[in-house]
Design an enzyme around this catalytic site. Sequence first.
Site, short mmCIF file in Angstrom:
data_model
loop_
_atom_site.label_atom_id
_atom_site.label_comp_id
_atom_site.label_asym_id
_atom_site.label_seq_id
_atom_site.Cartn_x
_atom_site.Cartn_y
_atom_site.Cartn_z
N GLU A 58 24.38 36.34 -21.68
CA GLU A 58 24.87 37.60 -21.09
C GLU A 58 25.59 38.46 -22.13
OE1 GLU A 58 24.55 38.92 -17.86
OE2 GLU A 58 23.31 37.28 -17.14
N CYS B 166 18.53 26.51 -15.15
CA CYS B 166 19.27 27.77 -15.07
C CYS B 166 18.32 28.83 -15.62
CB CYS B 166 20.54 27.70 -15.89
SG CYS B 166 21.40 29.29 -16.03
N THR B 167 18.18 29.94 -14.90
CA THR B 167 17.18 30.92 -15.33
C THR B 167 17.59 31.65 -16.61
OG1 THR B 167 18.14 32.44 -13.70
CG2 THR B 167 16.10 31.32 -13.10
N HIS B 168 18.83 31.47 -17.06
CA HIS B 168 19.22 32.04 -18.35
C HIS B 168 18.68 31.20 -19.52
CE1 HIS B 168 22.13 34.18 -15.88
NE2 HIS B 168 22.42 34.95 -16.92
N CYS C 160 17.98 32.26 -9.38
CA CYS C 160 19.24 31.78 -9.95
C CYS C 160 19.43 30.37 -9.39
CB CYS C 160 20.36 32.71 -9.50
SG CYS C 160 22.02 32.08 -9.83
N ASN C 161 19.57 29.40 -10.27
CA ASN C 161 19.69 28.02 -9.80
C ASN C 161 20.95 27.80 -8.98
OD1 ASN C 161 17.58 25.98 -11.21
ND2 ASN C 161 17.90 27.77 -12.48
N THR C 162 22.07 28.40 -9.43
CA THR C 162 23.34 28.22 -8.72
C THR C 162 23.22 28.76 -7.30
OG1 THR C 162 24.38 28.62 -10.88
CG2 THR C 162 25.83 28.51 -8.97
N ASP D 40 19.48 37.57 -8.98
CA ASP D 40 20.14 36.65 -9.91
C ASP D 40 21.58 37.12 -10.09
OD1 ASP D 40 20.42 34.58 -11.88
OD2 ASP D 40 20.25 36.11 -13.43
N SER D 41 22.39 36.24 -10.68
CA SER D 41 23.76 36.61 -11.01
C SER D 41 23.79 37.65 -12.14
CB SER D 41 24.52 35.36 -11.45
OG SER D 41 23.93 34.84 -12.62
N TYR E 244 27.86 32.95 -12.05
CA TYR E 244 28.08 32.30 -10.76
C TYR E 244 28.45 30.82 -10.93
CZ TYR E 244 26.07 36.09 -7.82
OH TYR E 244 25.83 37.25 -7.15
#
Lengths: 278, 278
Positions: free
Chosen positions: B155, B187-189, B76-78, B13-14, B45
């Site tokens: 983050e 988005c995984t966040h 990570c979706n991006t 992931d980012s 990202y």
Amino acid sequence: MYPANEHAIGILDSGVGGLTVAKEVMRQLPRETIYYFGDTKRCPYGPRSEQEVRQFTFEIVHFLLQFPLKAILIACNTATAAALEQVRQQLEIPVLGVIEPGARAAIKATKQNSVGVIGTEGTIQSGAYEKTLKRIHPMLNVSSLACPAFVPLVESGQRQTAYARQVIAESLKPFQSKKMDTLILGCTHYPLLAGLIAGVMGKDVAIISSAEETAAELSTILQHQHLLARREKPLHRFFTTGSADSFKKIAQDWLGQAIRVETAELEPVTPAYRVKVF
Amino acid sequence: MYPANEHAIGILDSGVGGLTVAKEVMRQLPRETIYYFGDTKRCPYGPRSEQEVRQFTFEIVHFLLQFPLKAILIACNTATAAALEQVRQQLEIPVLGVIEPGARAAIKATKQNSVGVIGTEGTIQSGAYEKTLKRIHPMLNVSSLACPAFVPLVESGQRQTAYARQVIAESLKPFQSKKMDTLILGCTHYPLLAGLIAGVMGKDVAIISSAEETAAELSTILQHQHLLARREKPLHRFFTTGSADSFKKIAQDWLGQAIRVETAELEPVTPAYRVKVF
């Protein structure tokens, strides 16, 4: 010959129960063509020996393979327990059962790692759910219960009667004292009784129908193998070994659409012949 | 060399967002070993170009491939939108993204065939969700919305503040008037903000976190390829390009267990080198 991703998906069951899976495949994968086979004449499979169920499963698979198929879905828990591995080993196309998706859905749903399974005698005696659940998640607490009275309720069209309610309450008694937060309907007929089953189990128990999850797993496998169909209007076919009229009545009621049902006869497939054919 | 089914699963992931997926993999597949990579130094990202995100993804994949892996999960979706297909084409092990599982879960959940997607600019601009959803289910109604302010909330550790609530309510305003019964957290966040997002969307909208579904799809793919692990106690590893301390703090809080975090440096991977290496 059209490309493999436009081939049909063969779905088979001992009778009408697998239509719960077919309906979810139609909903989640509306571009896919289904060739459904219900062996109504020999239903139920639950009380039969593993060997006999395996034999019947091979006969249906053999019948379905006269059509170009890109995947086979054994939409019957008893047949999955008895024959999934053997059919998988002999075919090059993906072969899915209903036990692995149901087990995975239960693992996803349980919060206390405590799962119940109900199914036919054949399915419960095989221990297939417990094996699959523990293979993935060894710390799970699993309780199993055979409910042989449930399939006849569905196949005889009595699923919405007071008698059905009584049979279900009686059958599930051994589970009243068990600690579980998730119950797997380990037979494709049972979703047709889901309301009554949920009523008996209470609102704190999540009811897992493998139909939804099996359709989602089929979608996963087809996508990963680049086999998703692109057509707009699939033309499904339905075969039964029993009365086409009675199959049609239950199927149309459940699927909510008009369908054409064909009567089919199965040829015996000997083990030696099997190896040659598949 | 131990057998392939005991190899680790690489998850990347980012930053820390992919831990929502890692946590679900640990829960649903407790026998599997995870090597997690968070590129925290270069997070987010979302606002970066597709080409740059693809380059970063290849660098992380290259780093992870120094270990014996049996599967890679782009959590990570991006990065999934930018690089999934390219990574898949170059590796022989299964490579999963988070977009297909999220799309499938939304198709399973929606009752009115009407789905919303929120994600980073990169993910939304790529149209990856809409493409994936319509590829499987052409009749779906899909609305998309970029929410660039969400990742920094997570983050920077502000996810449970009044400020977060305000940012989320403001960002989701364009969705208040849209008809939808299902919202994909693309988005995984975002699962770390799920409570606040659900509060804004109201109780009639099902919130889909791809984390749960991605873990279930990983389970499906591993089982179909006979790659499920058998060990009792996996030993996970965590790598970050940023501060190990700050990664550890967020990760331990979210995963609910003590972990060891290693700092890692990535080597640039040129396209020509890529073809040679992978």
